[in-house]
Design an enzyme around this catalytic site. Structure first.
Site, PDB file in Angstrom:
ATOM      1  N   ASP A 131       0.933  -0.980  -0.045  1.00 26.29           N
ATOM      2  CA  ASP A 131       0.021  -0.057   0.166  1.00 26.29           C
ATOM      3  C   ASP A 131       0.765   1.348  -0.041  1.00 26.29           C
ATOM      4  OD1 ASP A 131      -2.119  -1.994   0.071  1.00 26.29           O
ATOM      5  OD2 ASP A 131      -2.761  -1.031   2.183  1.00 26.29           O
TER       6      ASP A 131
ATOM      7  N   GLU B  67       3.787   1.656  -1.130  1.00 24.99           N
ATOM      8  CA  GLU B  67       4.455   1.959  -2.620  1.00 24.99           C
ATOM      9  C   GLU B  67       3.335   2.458  -3.545  1.00 24.99           C
ATOM     10  OE1 GLU B  67       7.715  -1.519  -3.672  1.00 24.99           O
ATOM     11  OE2 GLU B  67       5.968  -2.272  -2.636  1.00 24.99           O
ATOM     12  N   TYR B  68       2.074   1.861  -3.317  1.00 24.34           N
ATOM     13  CA  TYR B  68       1.113   2.411  -4.051  1.00 24.34           C
ATOM     14  C   TYR B  68       0.745   3.726  -4.040  1.00 24.34           C
ATOM     15  CZ  TYR B  68      -3.382   2.858  -6.196  1.00 24.34           C
ATOM     16  OH  TYR B  68      -4.647   3.050  -6.998  1.00 24.34           O
ATOM     17  N   ASP B  69       0.857   4.033  -2.531  1.00 29.53           N
ATOM     18  CA  ASP B  69       0.422   5.518  -2.249  1.00 29.53           C
ATOM     19  C   ASP B  69       1.433   6.330  -2.946  1.00 29.53           C
ATOM     20  OD1 ASP B  69      -1.818   4.657  -1.081  1.00 29.53           O
ATOM     21  OD2 ASP B  69      -0.925   4.927   1.188  1.00 29.53           O
TER      22      ASP B  69
ATOM     23  N   SER C 103     -34.899 -10.480 -17.969  1.00 31.01           N
ATOM     24  CA  SER C 103     -34.484 -11.103 -16.783  1.00 31.01           C
ATOM     25  C   SER C 103     -34.533 -12.652 -16.966  1.00 31.01           C
ATOM     26  CB  SER C 103     -35.535 -10.804 -15.722  1.00 31.01           C
ATOM     27  OG  SER C 103     -36.737 -11.151 -16.230  1.00 31.01           O
ATOM     28  N   LEU C 104     -34.387 -13.506 -16.135  1.00 28.39           N
ATOM     29  CA  LEU C 104     -34.274 -14.841 -16.126  1.00 28.39           C
ATOM     30  C   LEU C 104     -35.633 -15.604 -15.743  1.00 28.39           C
ATOM     31  CD1 LEU C 104     -30.585 -15.318 -14.566  1.00 28.39           C
ATOM     32  CD2 LEU C 104     -31.487 -15.781 -17.053  1.00 28.39           C
TER      33      LEU C 104
ATOM     34  N   GLU D  10     -23.174 -21.068 -12.393  1.00 31.86           N
ATOM     35  CA  GLU D  10     -22.681 -20.007 -11.893  1.00 31.86           C
ATOM     36  C   GLU D  10     -23.560 -19.169 -10.752  1.00 31.86           C
ATOM     37  OE1 GLU D  10     -21.256 -17.716 -15.160  1.00 31.86           O
ATOM     38  OE2 GLU D  10     -22.918 -16.485 -14.932  1.00 31.86           O
TER      39      GLU D  10
ATOM     40  N   LYS E 257     -25.857 -16.817  -8.762  1.00 35.90           N
ATOM     41  CA  LYS E 257     -26.623 -15.781  -8.978  1.00 35.90           C
ATOM     42  C   LYS E 257     -26.428 -14.702  -7.915  1.00 35.90           C
ATOM     43  CE  LYS E 257     -31.224 -14.746 -10.515  1.00 35.90           C
ATOM     44  NZ  LYS E 257     -31.342 -13.446  -9.742  1.00 35.90           N
TER      45      LYS E 257
ATOM     46  N   ASP F  77     -26.823 -11.731  -5.735  1.00 34.72           N
ATOM     47  CA  ASP F  77     -27.778 -11.007  -5.212  1.00 34.72           C
ATOM     48  C   ASP F  77     -27.428  -9.555  -5.270  1.00 34.72           C
ATOM     49  OD1 ASP F  77     -30.354 -10.490  -4.499  1.00 34.72           O
ATOM     50  OD2 ASP F  77     -30.461 -11.212  -2.457  1.00 34.72           O
TER      51      ASP F  77
ATOM     52  N   GLU G 237     -23.133  -7.076 -12.314  1.00 35.07           N
ATOM     53  CA  GLU G 237     -23.959  -6.984 -11.099  1.00 35.07           C
ATOM     54  C   GLU G 237     -22.782  -6.158 -10.087  1.00 35.07           C
ATOM     55  OE1 GLU G 237     -26.536  -8.839 -11.579  1.00 35.07           O
ATOM     56  OE2 GLU G 237     -27.550  -8.430  -9.473  1.00 35.07           O
TER      57      GLU G 237
ATOM     58  N   TYR H  18     -20.876 -10.452 -16.353  1.00 30.56           N
ATOM     59  CA  TYR H  18     -21.045 -11.940 -16.706  1.00 30.56           C
ATOM     60  C   TYR H  18     -21.609 -11.919 -18.217  1.00 30.56           C
ATOM     61  CZ  TYR H  18     -25.237 -10.292 -14.246  1.00 30.56           C
ATOM     62  OH  TYR H  18     -26.373  -9.552 -13.645  1.00 30.56           O
TER      63      TYR H  18
ATOM     64  N   LYS I   5     -26.564 -21.483 -17.471  1.00 29.44           N
ATOM     65  CA  LYS I   5     -26.774 -20.835 -19.036  1.00 29.44           C
ATOM     66  C   LYS I   5     -26.098 -21.890 -20.109  1.00 29.44           C
ATOM     67  CE  LYS I   5     -25.515 -16.425 -16.972  1.00 29.44           C
ATOM     68  NZ  LYS I   5     -24.331 -15.450 -16.810  1.00 29.44           N
TER      69      LYS I   5
ATOM     70  N   LYS J 258     -33.579 -21.188  -8.106  1.00 27.82           N
ATOM     71  CA  LYS J 258     -33.691 -20.334  -6.795  1.00 27.82           C
ATOM     72  C   LYS J 258     -33.381 -21.208  -5.593  1.00 27.82           C
ATOM     73  CE  LYS J 258     -34.619 -15.935  -8.050  1.00 27.82           C
ATOM     74  NZ  LYS J 258     -35.596 -15.075  -7.224  1.00 27.82           N
TER      75      LYS J 258
ATOM     76  N   CYS K 188     -39.194  -0.452  35.279  1.00 28.23           N
ATOM     77  CA  CYS K 188     -37.935  -1.429  35.041  1.00 28.23           C
ATOM     78  C   CYS K 188     -38.272  -2.872  35.689  1.00 28.23           C
ATOM     79  CB  CYS K 188     -36.470  -1.144  35.919  1.00 28.23           C
ATOM     80  SG  CYS K 188     -35.069  -2.198  35.347  1.00 28.23           S
TER      81      CYS K 188
ATOM     82  N   CYS L  51     -35.693  -3.456  38.787  1.00 29.80           N
ATOM     83  CA  CYS L  51     -35.941  -2.873  39.949  1.00 29.80           C
ATOM     84  C   CYS L  51     -36.923  -1.999  39.981  1.00 29.80           C
ATOM     85  CB  CYS L  51     -34.581  -1.955  40.064  1.00 29.80           C
ATOM     86  SG  CYS L  51     -34.775  -0.493  38.789  1.00 29.80           S
TER      87      CYS L  51
ATOM     88  N   CYS M  58     -33.941   2.823  32.389  1.00 30.24           N
ATOM     89  CA  CYS M  58     -34.119   2.926  33.769  1.00 30.24           C
ATOM     90  C   CYS M  58     -32.923   3.620  34.330  1.00 30.24           C
ATOM     91  CB  CYS M  58     -33.814   1.565  34.215  1.00 30.24           C
ATOM     92  SG  CYS M  58     -33.685   1.287  35.888  1.00 30.24           S
TER      93      CYS M  58
ATOM     94  N   CYS N 115     -29.537  -0.838  40.191  1.00 28.28           N
ATOM     95  CA  CYS N 115     -30.459  -1.554  39.504  1.00 28.28           C
ATOM     96  C   CYS N 115     -29.839  -3.028  39.256  1.00 28.28           C
ATOM     97  CB  CYS N 115     -31.182  -0.931  38.003  1.00 28.28           C
ATOM     98  SG  CYS N 115     -31.719  -1.907  36.894  1.00 28.28           S
TER      99      CYS N 115
HETATM  100  S1  IVH Z   1     -27.140 -13.421 -16.756  1.00 26.34           S
HETATM  101  C1  IVH Z   1     -30.428 -12.636 -20.068  1.00 26.34           C
HETATM  102  N1  IVH Z   1     -25.588 -14.256 -14.632  1.00 26.34           N
HETATM  103  O1  IVH Z   1     -30.372 -11.943 -12.108  1.00 26.34           O
HETATM  104  C2  IVH Z   1     -29.566 -13.099 -18.885  1.00 26.34           C
HETATM  105  N2  IVH Z   1     -27.481 -12.595 -14.387  1.00 26.34           N
HETATM  106  O2  IVH Z   1     -33.111 -12.523 -12.545  1.00 26.34           O
HETATM  107  C3  IVH Z   1     -28.840 -11.978 -18.206  1.00 26.34           C
HETATM  108  N3  IVH Z   1     -27.823 -11.943 -11.911  1.00 26.34           N
HETATM  109  O3  IVH Z   1     -31.014  -9.233 -14.287  1.00 26.34           O
HETATM  110  C4  IVH Z   1     -28.432 -12.368 -16.901  1.00 26.34           C
HETATM  111  N4  IVH Z   1     -26.029 -13.182 -11.058  1.00 26.34           N
HETATM  112  O4  IVH Z   1     -29.057  -8.807 -12.557  1.00 26.34           O
HETATM  113  C5  IVH Z   1     -26.766 -13.491 -15.128  1.00 26.34           C
HETATM  114  N5  IVH Z   1     -24.276 -14.657 -12.952  1.00 26.34           N
HETATM  115  C6  IVH Z   1     -25.462 -14.243 -13.246  1.00 26.34           C
HETATM  116  C7  IVH Z   1     -26.144 -13.373 -12.696  1.00 26.34           C
HETATM  117  C8  IVH Z   1     -27.413 -12.647 -12.859  1.00 26.34           C
HETATM  118  C9  IVH Z   1     -27.118 -12.383 -10.864  1.00 26.34           C
HETATM  119  C10 IVH Z   1     -29.025 -11.178 -11.991  1.00 26.34           C
HETATM  120  C11 IVH Z   1     -29.056 -10.115 -13.205  1.00 26.34           C
HETATM  121  C12 IVH Z   1     -30.364 -10.601 -13.943  1.00 26.34           C
HETATM  122  C13 IVH Z   1     -31.259 -11.220 -12.708  1.00 26.34           C
HETATM  123  C14 IVH Z   1     -32.082 -12.149 -13.448  1.00 26.34           C
END
Ligand code: IVH
Length: 673
Positions: free
Chosen positions: A31, A33-35, A80-81, A111, A113, A115, A168, A220, A283, A307, A398, A401, A416, A422
């Site tokens: 750190d 050296e980086y600084d 979305s998925l 992979e 997912k 959150d 993400e 991703y 996928k 899920k 209380c 007490c 209290c 107490c």
């Molecule tokens: S692929 C068309 N890969 O989950 C598919 N999504 O419910 C593109 N997410 O909107 C998404 N981890 O925000 C993909 N390894 C992952 C993910 C991921 C989290 C989220 C992403 C997406 C949502 C779908």
């Protein structure tokens, strides 16, 4: 002579170190050296403003807030998925894929997912030109200035390509816990979970605020990835080569059994990940196969989310427990029918304060929905079914007490006022006194303290020093050895104590380890402190305390109150009579670049706070616990609390980061007022 080419090479070198640190988690320089490199870069930029490039590591944080986020309309919507929740549904997906591929065998990648919060980054000629939220998929918001502050987001790729990537933004479980600990310490409501916190942070209008939140990113998907790669794993390898963070967890599966095994395998591994995951994404790897499968209006047909079972569970509340804390705060705790949540059994959950009890409208026998916030601290989310029982209300007196309770003005906390008279507060005070970080009395835990109080062997912390092995040996569950061990541990703690540790252990409001030090330096020992209080009137004593570094009026008044409190005085007299009146070792103020300067260190830093404070002291600086007009610098790490920043603004205190601190410690041109 430095040329622009030298400047660019230096900026590139630092960007590369950023990548090693934030993308690969494998830094190759210290750190310090980086600084040093960063200070040089800043110096060059100050001397040659016309040289500055937008991708310079110094330019992650924009200096001013924006008023709103422009809309971004995208050609390729962020889909979305589709979700599955069990093996049968997953099997149905697999069958659909095979059918869609006319019987051809798919290769899958499994992979986590993450959150977090979905984002899209656009690079032109290798430079980041746009960072956007997902929005409704087609229309998102331009949050480029905010995403620039997220360290894994490369401002410039290793190659000058045009690229749109999706991923993400997230906050790790550890960082989330640290944020909430800091918020709790500052008296702020905790955040609910890492996902909402990340989302809320990205939508802040002030990039400087965003930069204080420790966010990370994992990318991703490449939009139109088939131009650049033949499949998903190939695309991830490309992203990594370009200097972007990708997940290292990609399990391949080429048939149903392997897919099932991969999903099964993650069931136990998910908790080991540093971030929260709400499932897996399965996928199809090959981009040709993806094209053959196509998309529906909402989801790709080549991917699905699996899920994990919900981490929210319902259970029955048995009763209300009313907790009396060390400072007299009366907190409501719901006692639950024990239930498994996120891997542990939960049988009690704090409701924090009585406003929360009123809001939830709880009573014995209700069914409640609970969840572990950040998968650590259980919380009641709401009531799913009310029993026909009386609703809980704040007690008037209380539970320990029976003193009438008081509500501190303007605060939600009920207290209290009976303090050390107490029994519950007495118990909590002894537990605190003996605890880690205070007197460190090994083996003196909650149960033994309860036993000692029960047997009338101790009334207060001073009585601990009268305990004898013979006396203890008569107690239940105490053998001769354990009795001797406890007495020895108390003697050791007495021997090792300094005045500042003792003072902090006494649990005076607002007086923790940091604040105790200047007081201990000034008075030398406990007996001298109370003698000083006796020698003058309250106002004069308060005024003299206020002269100390890091001691403001609130702290000074608390110390004064303690010194004049009848119960506290009795305990202090007993401690002194038992020779528990240790001297504070004199600290010679080191001579260095920070001599005469007082600094407050706050927020999450890149190394333990004690280390940073030691470095400041070694450079001659003094550490204070709170910001006042006597403070010269506030060293703010990530997630610095609002209270500290407001105090700094009020007193005109310079707020600096770790890099600027490193500059000060080296005694170079500070670059700050
Ligand atoms: S692929 C068309 N890969 O989950 C598919 N999504 O419910 C593109 N997410 O909107 C998404 N981890 O925000 C993909 N390894 C992952 C993910 C991921 C989290 C989220 C992403 C997406 C949502 C779908």
């Amino acid at each position: 002579m430095t040329t622009r080419a030298d400047y660019l090479a230096l900026a590139e070198e630092l960007a590369e170190h950023d990548r090693r640190y934030y993308v690969d988690a494998a830094p190759t320089i210290s750190d310090v050296e980086y600084d040093r490199l960063l200070v040089r870069l800043r110096g060059l930029e100050a001397a040659h403003p016309d040289w500055i490039v937008e991708w310079s590591p110094t330019r992650r944080v924009a200096p001013a807030p924006v008023s709103s986020f422009p809309k971004v309309v995208r050609d390729t919507p962020m889909l979305s998925l589709d979700n599955t929740y069990d093996e049968d549904e997953l099997r149905a997906f697999h069958d659909r894929v095979i059918k869609g591929l006319d019987g051809e065998a798919p290769g899958y990648v499994v992979e986590p997912k993450i959150d977090g919060f979905g984002i899209e980054l656009t690079y032109k000629g290798g430079l980041l030109v746009l960072g956007a939220t997902r929005g409704d998929g087609t229309i998102g918001e331009d949050v480029t200035a905010n995403l620039r502050t997220v360290h894994g987001v490369a401002l410039r790729l290793r190659e000058p390509v045009d690229l749109i990537v999706r991923g993400e933004v997230y906050i790790t479980k550890a960082d989330f816990a640290a944020i909430n600990a800091a918020r709790a310490a500052a008296g702020e409501e905790p955040f609910k979970n890492p996902r909402n916190t990340a989302a809320g942070s990205i939508k802040q209008l002030d990039p400087r605020e965003v930069a204080r939140r420790p966010m990370k990113t994992i990318l991703y998907e490449i939009v139109g990835g088939e131009r650049l790669a033949k499949g998903h794993l190939d695309a991830l390898a490309l992203l990594h080569r370009l200097g972007l963070p990708v997940s290292e967890h990609n399990t391949q599966a080429s048939d149903w059994d392997a897919l099932r095994a991969a999903v099964e395998d993650w069931r136990d591994r998910r908790d080991a990940l540093p971030y929260e995951v709400d499932g897996l994404v399965i996928k199809v790897d090959s981009f040709d196969q993806r094209a053959a499968l196509g998309v529906t209006s909402k989801f790709p047909r080549w991917a699905i989310a699996y899920k994990f079972p919900a981490r929210q569970v319902t259970t029955t509340v048995k009763e209300l427990e009313i907790n009396v804390g060390r400072t007299g705060a009366i907190t409501p705790v719901a006692i639950l029918e024990p239930v498994e949540v996120s891997g542990t059994t939960v049988s009690r959950v704090s409701l924090h304060n009585w406003d929360q009890v009123a809001r939830l409208d709880l009573g014995d026998g209700d069914r409640v929905l609970i969840e572990k916030a950040g998968e650590i601290i259980p919380q009641v989310l709401g009531v799913t079914e009310r029993a026909a029982t009386p609703r809980w209300t704040a007690p008037a007196s209380c539970p320990s007490c029976d003193s009438p309770l008081e509500r501190e003005d303007g605060k939600v906390v009920l207290v209290c006022p009976n303090r050390l008279a107490c029994p519950a507060q007495r118990h909590a005070a002894i537990e605190f006194f003996a605890g880690r970080g205070q007197m460190n009395i090994d083996g003196l835990g909650e149960k033994i303290i309860a036993q000692l109080l029960e047997a009338g062997m101790v009334q207060d912390v001073a009585d601990l020093f009268d305990l004898t092995a013979d006396g203890l040996a008569g107690l239940e569950r105490f053998g001769e050895t354990s009795a001797r061990n406890l007495v020895a541990a108390i003697a050791r703690a007495k021997e090792a104590a300094t005045f500042s540790r003792l003072l902090a252990a006494l649990g005076i409001a607002h007086v923790g380890g940091v604040v105790a030090r200047p007081i201990a330096q000034r008075f030398g020992r406990l007996s001298a402190l109370v003698a000083a209080a006796d020698a003058q009137d309250g106002e004069a004593f308060v005024a003299s305390l206020c002269e100390l570094d890091g001691v403001g009026e609130v702290i000074a008044r608390a110390v004064d109150r303690f010194c004049r409190d009848e119960h506290a005085r009795a305990i202090v007299a007993k401690l002194i009579a038992r020779d528990v009146d240790p001297e504070e070792p004199r600290v010679e103020v080191a001579d260095g670049p920070l001599t005469g300067k007082t600094l407050v260190v706050t927020g999450t830093l890149s190394r333990p706070r004690a280390e940073v404070q030691a470095a400041i002291e070694a450079a001659g600086g003094k550490i204070a616990g709170s910001v006042s007009k006597k403070t010269h610098y506030l060293v703010a790490g990530a997630d610095v609390g609002k209270t500290k920043l407001e105090a700094a603004a009020k007193h005109g205190v310079a707020v600096i980061d770790e890099v600027a601190l490193a500059v000060l410690i080296r005694g170079e041109a500070p670059g700050v007022p």
